[in-house]
Design a protein around this motif. Structure first.
Motif, PDB file in Angstrom:
ATOM      1  N   ARG A   1      -5.905   1.942   6.225  1.00 49.29           N
ATOM      2  CA  ARG A   1      -6.218   1.165   5.033  1.00 49.29           C
ATOM      3  C   ARG A   1      -6.619  -0.244   5.493  1.00 49.29           C
ATOM      4  NH1 ARG A   1      -4.141   2.138  -0.134  1.00 49.29           N
ATOM      5  NH2 ARG A   1      -2.504   3.431   0.797  1.00 49.29           N
TER       6      ARG A   1
ATOM      7  N   SER B   1      -8.182  -2.501   3.835  1.00 49.06           N
ATOM      8  CA  SER B   1      -7.926  -3.460   2.758  1.00 49.06           C
ATOM      9  C   SER B   1      -7.180  -2.740   1.648  1.00 49.06           C
ATOM     10  CB  SER B   1      -9.240  -4.050   2.220  1.00 49.06           C
ATOM     11  OG  SER B   1     -10.044  -3.029   1.648  1.00 49.06           O
ATOM     12  N   SER B   2      -6.702  -3.476   0.670  1.00 45.61           N
ATOM     13  CA  SER B   2      -5.858  -2.884  -0.368  1.00 45.61           C
ATOM     14  C   SER B   2      -6.589  -1.860  -1.221  1.00 45.61           C
ATOM     15  CB  SER B   2      -5.300  -3.995  -1.276  1.00 45.61           C
ATOM     16  OG  SER B   2      -6.385  -4.730  -1.868  1.00 45.61           O
ATOM     17  N   ASN B   3      -7.905  -1.982  -1.328  1.00 44.70           N
ATOM     18  CA  ASN B   3      -8.664  -1.046  -2.174  1.00 44.70           C
ATOM     19  C   ASN B   3      -9.611  -0.139  -1.378  1.00 44.70           C
ATOM     20  OD1 ASN B   3     -10.422  -2.991  -1.378  1.00 44.70           O
ATOM     21  ND2 ASN B   3     -11.300  -3.385  -3.418  1.00 44.70           N
ATOM     22  N   GLN B   4      -9.336  -0.005  -0.081  1.00 40.14           N
ATOM     23  CA  GLN B   4     -10.214   0.819   0.760  1.00 40.14           C
ATOM     24  C   GLN B   4      -9.377   1.684   1.707  1.00 40.14           C
ATOM     25  OE1 GLN B   4     -12.892  -1.420   3.244  1.00 40.14           O
ATOM     26  NE2 GLN B   4     -13.927   0.418   4.023  1.00 40.14           N
TER      27      GLN B   4
ATOM     28  N   SER C   1       0.337   4.260  -2.245  1.00 40.31           N
ATOM     29  CA  SER C   1       1.260   3.218  -1.783  1.00 40.31           C
ATOM     30  C   SER C   1       0.476   2.161  -1.020  1.00 40.31           C
ATOM     31  CB  SER C   1       2.337   3.830  -0.886  1.00 40.31           C
ATOM     32  OG  SER C   1       1.766   4.270   0.331  1.00 40.31           O
ATOM     33  N   ALA C   2       1.204   1.289  -0.382  1.00 35.99           N
ATOM     34  CA  ALA C   2       0.563   0.224   0.392  1.00 35.99           C
ATOM     35  C   ALA C   2       0.640   0.504   1.889  1.00 35.99           C
ATOM     36  CB  ALA C   2       1.222  -1.119   0.075  1.00 35.99           C
ATOM     37  N   GLN C   3       0.949   1.716   2.290  1.00 39.09           N
ATOM     38  CA  GLN C   3       1.010   2.048   3.711  1.00 39.09           C
ATOM     39  C   GLN C   3      -0.337   1.786   4.367  1.00 39.09           C
ATOM     40  OE1 GLN C   3       2.574   5.979   4.561  1.00 39.09           O
ATOM     41  NE2 GLN C   3       3.882   5.931   2.737  1.00 39.09           N
ATOM     42  N   THR C   4      -0.306   1.368   5.609  1.00 40.48           N
ATOM     43  CA  THR C   4      -1.545   1.013   6.305  1.00 40.48           C
ATOM     44  C   THR C   4      -2.129   2.163   7.130  1.00 40.48           C
ATOM     45  OG1 THR C   4      -0.273   0.151   8.165  1.00 40.48           O
ATOM     46  CG2 THR C   4      -0.908  -1.411   6.426  1.00 40.48           C
TER      47      THR C   4
END
Length: 253
Positions: free
Chosen positions: A52, A54-57, A131-134
């Motif tokens: 991820r 960025s937050s939306n990609q 989620s916000a996992q990278t």
């Protein structure tokens, strides 16, 4: 079975198991094609690696491996979700397959994985997407299934090749030397069976039920009650009865 030569002192018969040849080699070719598909074109395992930036990609790379170790890479951009596609077979069984959905297309994964394994896969994938996992790394494996399927296909191919190389039978009755010779010739080996005519007790016609019809073969019965099939493969009744009647006439049984 056919009479290929008849003289005053010799009667020669020939049997070509054409039905065995056709069914054997057709089955062999079909199995070979399926085996090539399993080895080359079907995936034995897949690996999904997502990041991820960025937050939306979300960018993902899907790697497919076949049994021979070759790899195919697919880029997956902006996955939306993963779900399980359930298919019902003609016999009522069920198979499960994970589908990854993107705005552009859907990516199917392995088709012979248990429901529990697929459920774990989609839970991890959807949890990553929402989620916000990278990063995410997850894989599926059906190597054992393809290995045993390929082994089963090889066994069927061996059986098909056995039938496809069924021997041609040449049976010759010699009055001049008082003998019957049965030659069986194939790609595997050649065999010759020889008996004096005086050892023959009678000729029998054996029948075998095959689905809704019956097939037949001619058998030499010796005085020791040993049975020697003239044609090992069963065939149509008309030709067998005709051949046996000609043998009787030739030997004056």
């Amino acid at each position: 079975m056919k009479i290929v030569e008849e003289t005053r002192t010799r009667l020669q018969l020939k049997h070509r198991p054409i039905g065995y040849w056709v069914s054997g080699w057709c089955t062999f070719i079909v199995c070979l094609s399926f085996l090539i598909y399993c080895l080359v074109f079907d995936s034995a395992s897949v690996r999904l690696n997502c990041i991820r930036p960025s937050s939306n990609q979300i960018n993902c790379e899907l790697k497919r491996f076949n049994l021979l170790g070759s790899m195919e890479k697919l880029k997956i951009f902006d996955p939306q979700e993963a779900y399980i596609l359930t298919k019902t077979t003609s016999k009522g069984g069920k198979t499960y397959q994970v589908i990854i959905v993107t705005p552009f297309q859907e990516f199917p994964l392995l088709s012979h994985i248990s429901y529990e394994e697929n459920q774990e896969f989609i839970l991890k994938t959807n949890n990553f997407i929402n989620s916000a996992q990278t990063s995410l790394f997850i894989q599926q494996n059906q190597q054992n299934y393809l290995f045993f399927l390929s082994l089963f296909i090889l066994i069927i191919m061996a059986i098909a090749a056995f039938f496809g190389t069924s021997p041609v039978t040449i049976c010759t009755f010699y009055k001049s030397i008082d003998k019957v010779l049965i030659e069986r010739k194939s790609l595997r080996d050649n065999q010759v069976i020889e008996y004096p005519l005086e050892n023959i007790l009678r000729f029998d016609i054996q029948e075998k039920q095959y689905k809704s019809s019956k097939l037949y073969r001619a058998v030499i019965v010796l005085k020791s009650f040993k049975e020697i099939p003239i044609n090992p493969q069963y065939t149509d009744e008309r030709s067998i009865r005709y051949v046996v009647s000609r043998i009787h006439s030739f030997l004056r049984f």
